[in-house]
Design a protein around this motif. Structure first.
Motif, PDB file in Angstrom:
ATOM      1  N   LEU A  12       0.828  -1.196   0.000  1.00 41.95           N
ATOM      2  CA  LEU A  12       0.000   0.000   0.000  1.00 41.95           C
ATOM      3  C   LEU A  12       0.864   1.247   0.000  1.00 41.95           C
ATOM      4  O   LEU A  12       1.802   1.363   0.800  1.00 41.95           O
ATOM      5  CB  LEU A  12      -0.906   0.013   1.250  1.00 41.95           C
ATOM      6  N   LEU A  13       0.553   2.168  -0.905  1.00 47.12           N
ATOM      7  CA  LEU A  13       1.112   3.521  -0.890  1.00 47.12           C
ATOM      8  C   LEU A  13      -0.006   4.466  -0.487  1.00 47.12           C
ATOM      9  O   LEU A  13      -1.049   4.512  -1.148  1.00 47.12           O
ATOM     10  CB  LEU A  13       1.656   3.912  -2.262  1.00 47.12           C
ATOM     11  N   VAL A  14       0.197   5.195   0.606  1.00 50.79           N
ATOM     12  CA  VAL A  14      -0.771   6.189   1.046  1.00 50.79           C
ATOM     13  C   VAL A  14      -0.277   7.565   0.613  1.00 50.79           C
ATOM     14  O   VAL A  14       0.874   7.936   0.889  1.00 50.79           O
ATOM     15  CB  VAL A  14      -0.964   6.158   2.569  1.00 50.79           C
ATOM     16  N   ALA A  61       0.971  -4.683   6.793  1.00 51.57           N
ATOM     17  CA  ALA A  61       1.144  -4.312   5.393  1.00 51.57           C
ATOM     18  C   ALA A  61       2.488  -3.622   5.184  1.00 51.57           C
ATOM     19  O   ALA A  61       2.934  -2.834   6.019  1.00 51.57           O
ATOM     20  CB  ALA A  61       0.019  -3.383   4.950  1.00 51.57           C
ATOM     21  N   ARG A  62       3.111  -3.903   4.058  1.00 56.62           N
ATOM     22  CA  ARG A  62       4.321  -3.174   3.663  1.00 56.62           C
ATOM     23  C   ARG A  62       3.841  -1.839   3.086  1.00 56.62           C
ATOM     24  O   ARG A  62       3.243  -1.802   2.012  1.00 56.62           O
ATOM     25  CB  ARG A  62       5.099  -3.974   2.627  1.00 56.62           C
ATOM     26  N   THR A  63       4.108  -0.765   3.804  1.00 52.57           N
ATOM     27  CA  THR A  63       3.443   0.507   3.559  1.00 52.57           C
ATOM     28  C   THR A  63       4.439   1.628   3.347  1.00 52.57           C
ATOM     29  O   THR A  63       5.470   1.699   4.034  1.00 52.57           O
ATOM     30  CB  THR A  63       2.549   0.865   4.761  1.00 52.57           C
ATOM     31  N   ALA A  64       4.124   2.523   2.414  1.00 51.67           N
ATOM     32  CA  ALA A  64       4.886   3.756   2.215  1.00 51.67           C
ATOM     33  C   ALA A  64       3.924   4.932   2.286  1.00 51.67           C
ATOM     34  O   ALA A  64       2.743   4.815   1.939  1.00 51.67           O
ATOM     35  CB  ALA A  64       5.610   3.748   0.876  1.00 51.67           C
ATOM     36  N   LEU A  65       4.429   6.090   2.730  1.00 53.46           N
ATOM     37  CA  LEU A  65       3.626   7.309   2.824  1.00 53.46           C
ATOM     38  C   LEU A  65       4.265   8.403   1.992  1.00 53.46           C
ATOM     39  O   LEU A  65       5.469   8.665   2.115  1.00 53.46           O
ATOM     40  CB  LEU A  65       3.511   7.767   4.280  1.00 53.46           C
ATOM     41  N   LEU A  66       3.452   9.027   1.139  1.00 53.16           N
ATOM     42  CA  LEU A  66       3.863  10.211   0.389  1.00 53.16           C
ATOM     43  C   LEU A  66       3.100  11.393   0.965  1.00 53.16           C
ATOM     44  O   LEU A  66       1.870  11.461   0.855  1.00 53.16           O
ATOM     45  CB  LEU A  66       3.547  10.034  -1.104  1.00 53.16           C
ATOM     46  N   ASP A  80       8.741  10.309  13.388  1.00 51.46           N
ATOM     47  CA  ASP A  80       9.068   9.270  14.374  1.00 51.46           C
ATOM     48  C   ASP A  80       7.946   8.245  14.482  1.00 51.46           C
ATOM     49  O   ASP A  80       8.200   7.030  14.593  1.00 51.46           O
ATOM     50  CB  ASP A  80       9.313   9.906  15.742  1.00 51.46           C
ATOM     51  N   SER A  81       6.689   8.711  14.448  1.00 54.53           N
ATOM     52  CA  SER A  81       5.573   7.773  14.599  1.00 54.53           C
ATOM     53  C   SER A  81       5.470   6.842  13.397  1.00 54.53           C
ATOM     54  O   SER A  81       5.139   5.657  13.545  1.00 54.53           O
ATOM     55  CB  SER A  81       4.261   8.538  14.792  1.00 54.53           C
ATOM     56  N   GLN A  82       5.763   7.348  12.212  1.00 50.97           N
ATOM     57  CA  GLN A  82       5.743   6.503  11.018  1.00 50.97           C
ATOM     58  C   GLN A  82       6.838   5.444  11.078  1.00 50.97           C
ATOM     59  O   GLN A  82       6.602   4.264  10.806  1.00 50.97           O
ATOM     60  CB  GLN A  82       5.916   7.361   9.762  1.00 50.97           C
ATOM     61  N   ASP A  88       7.622   3.000   5.484  1.00 48.23           N
ATOM     62  CA  ASP A  88       8.726   3.561   4.704  1.00 48.23           C
ATOM     63  C   ASP A  88       8.491   5.069   4.578  1.00 48.23           C
ATOM     64  O   ASP A  88       7.493   5.501   4.000  1.00 48.23           O
ATOM     65  CB  ASP A  88       8.780   2.915   3.323  1.00 48.23           C
ATOM     66  N   THR A  89       9.394   5.875   5.128  1.00 49.74           N
ATOM     67  CA  THR A  89       9.220   7.328   5.148  1.00 49.74           C
ATOM     68  C   THR A  89       9.997   8.035   4.045  1.00 49.74           C
ATOM     69  O   THR A  89      10.087   9.266   4.045  1.00 49.74           O
ATOM     70  CB  THR A  89       9.657   7.902   6.511  1.00 49.74           C
TER      71      THR A  89
END
Length: 307
Positions: A12-14, A61-66, A80-82, A88-89
Motif C-alpha cells: 500500500l502507498l498512502v 502491510a508493507r506501507t509507504a507514505l507520500l 518518528d511515529s511513522q 517507509d518514510t
C-alpha cells in the motif's frame, strides 16, 4: 478462489496528509459564541494520510507514505511515529510550511469534532506526485484522501500504474476533479460524505446512496455506517451487501475511519473480494474505537477479533 497477486515492494502507498492532532476532551461541544472548559491538551500524531499508513503497517502491510510535513517539532513527531510503526518514510517531504494541525474536541460518548489547519499538506503538489513515480510503480494499491490539494489528488489518479487500484476517502468532502471518481475502486464514504457528494440526489437509505454514487462513475463504493458496519456495492457484480460490525464500547472515534480504509485497501491488495476485505476492515474500525487517540488506537492483526 482468488489468485495471489505477484509481489511488489509495497502492499500500500498512502498519499495524503500528516497532522499533529491537538485533542481536548469536553463534556459537550460549545454552541456558537459559547466557551466551555475542557481537559488538558494532548498532542498525537495524526492526519488522514499518516493515520492510514500507520494503521496499515501495524496490521502487517508493507506501507509507504507520500506526504509533506514542516521542519518543526510536529513534523519530527510525525516522522518518528511513522518509523516506529514500520512505514517507509522515504516519500515524506519536509519543509515549505509548518506541519498541519488538527484541533479536535471529544465528548463523553466518543464522538469528535475536528478543525484542520492544512499547513504543509497544502504544499503537496502535483509535481511532488510526478517526482514520486518509483513509489507508484512499486505499490499494488494507492489510497488517497482530500486533506491535500484537489489538483494533487487528480494527479494521483492520473499517474497510477496499470493494474494499480485506487482507494479514495473523499474527506473532507469537496467537488472532485474530472476523472477521479472513475478511477476509484472503491470510493469509501460515510453518511455525511455520501450526502455531501450527492446533495438532493441522496435517497433515504445507504443502498440508495451507494447506487447513486456508482452512477457517478466509481467502479465500487463502500459506505461506512459506524456501529452498523458497512454497505458494499460493486458495479461489476450488481446489488449490494451489508457487512455487520461487532458490538463494542466506543471510547474515541478519532481515526477509526482511517483505520477502516487502510485495512480495506491492504486486503484488496492481497486479492480479497471487496465484501470480504470490508468485513475485515469493519473489525479493524471497531477495534480502533475502543481506545483513545488515533494512531495509538490502531490494532495489530492479532488484536482484530475473528468474525
Amino acid at each position: 478462489m482468488h489468485e495471489d497477486p505477484a509481489p511488489l515492494p509495497y502492499d500500500l502507498l498512502v498519499v495524503g496528509s500528516a497532522n499533529a492532532d491537538l485533542v481536548v476532551g469536553v463534556e459537550r461541544r460549545p454552541a456558537p459564541g459559547e466557551t466551555v472548559l475542557g481537559s488538558d491538551l494532548v498532542v498525537h500524531p495524526g492526519g488522514k494520510g499518516a493515520n492510514q499508513a500507520v494503521a496499515a503497517a501495524r496490521l502487517g502491510a508493507r506501507t509507504a507514505l507520500l506526504a509533506r510535513v514542516g521542519d518543526d517539532a510536529h513534523g519530527r513527531l510525525l516522522l518518528d511515529s511513522q518509523r516506529e510503526a514500520g512505514v517507509d518514510t522515504g516519500g515524506i517531504l519536509v519543509g515549505g510550511a509548518p506541519t498541519g494541525v488538527a484541533l479536535i474536541t471529544v465528548d463523553p460518548s466518543g464522538d469528535n469534532s475536528i478543525v484542520v489547519s492544512p499547513g504543509a499538506n497544502a504544499r503537496l503538489t502535483p509535481e511532488d506526485i510526478r517526482a514520486a513515480a518509483p513509489l507508484f510503480a512499486a505499490a499494488r494499491v494507492v489510497s488517497v484522501q482530500l486533506e491535500i490539494p484537489l489538483a494533487t489528488v487528480a494527479e494521483t489518479a492520473r499517474v497510477l500504474a496499470p493494474g494499480t487500484r485506487l482507494v479514495l476517502n473523499p474527506s473532507p468532502p469537496a467537488p472532485l476533479p474530472d476523472g477521479v471518481l472513475a478511477a476509484c475502486d472503491p470510493l469509501v464514504v460515510n453518511e455525511h460524505e455520501a450526502r455531501s457528494i450527492l446533495g438532493e440526489a441522496a435517497g433515504p437509505a445507504p443502498q440508495d446512496w451507494a447506487a447513486a454514487l456508482l452512477a457517478q462513475g466509481p467502479r465500487s463504493v463502500v459506505v461506512t455506517l459506524g456501529a452498523e458496519g458497512a454497505l458494499v456495492a460493486d458495479s461489476r457484480t450488481g446489488g449490494h451487501v451489508r457487512v455487520p460490525s461487532p458490538k463494542v464500547h466506543a471510547v474515541d472515534t478519532t481515526g477509526a475511519g482511517d483505520a477502516f480504509t487502510a485495512a480495506l485497501a491492504w486486503r484488496l491488495g492481497l486479492g480479497e473480494p471487496l465484501a470480504e476485505a470490508t468485513a475485515f476492515a469493519v473489525r479493524v474500525g471497531a477495534a480502533a474505537v475502543t481506545r483513545e487517540g488515533a494512531q495509538a488506537s490502531f490494532p495489530t492483526a492479532g488484536e482484530v477479533a475473528a468474525p
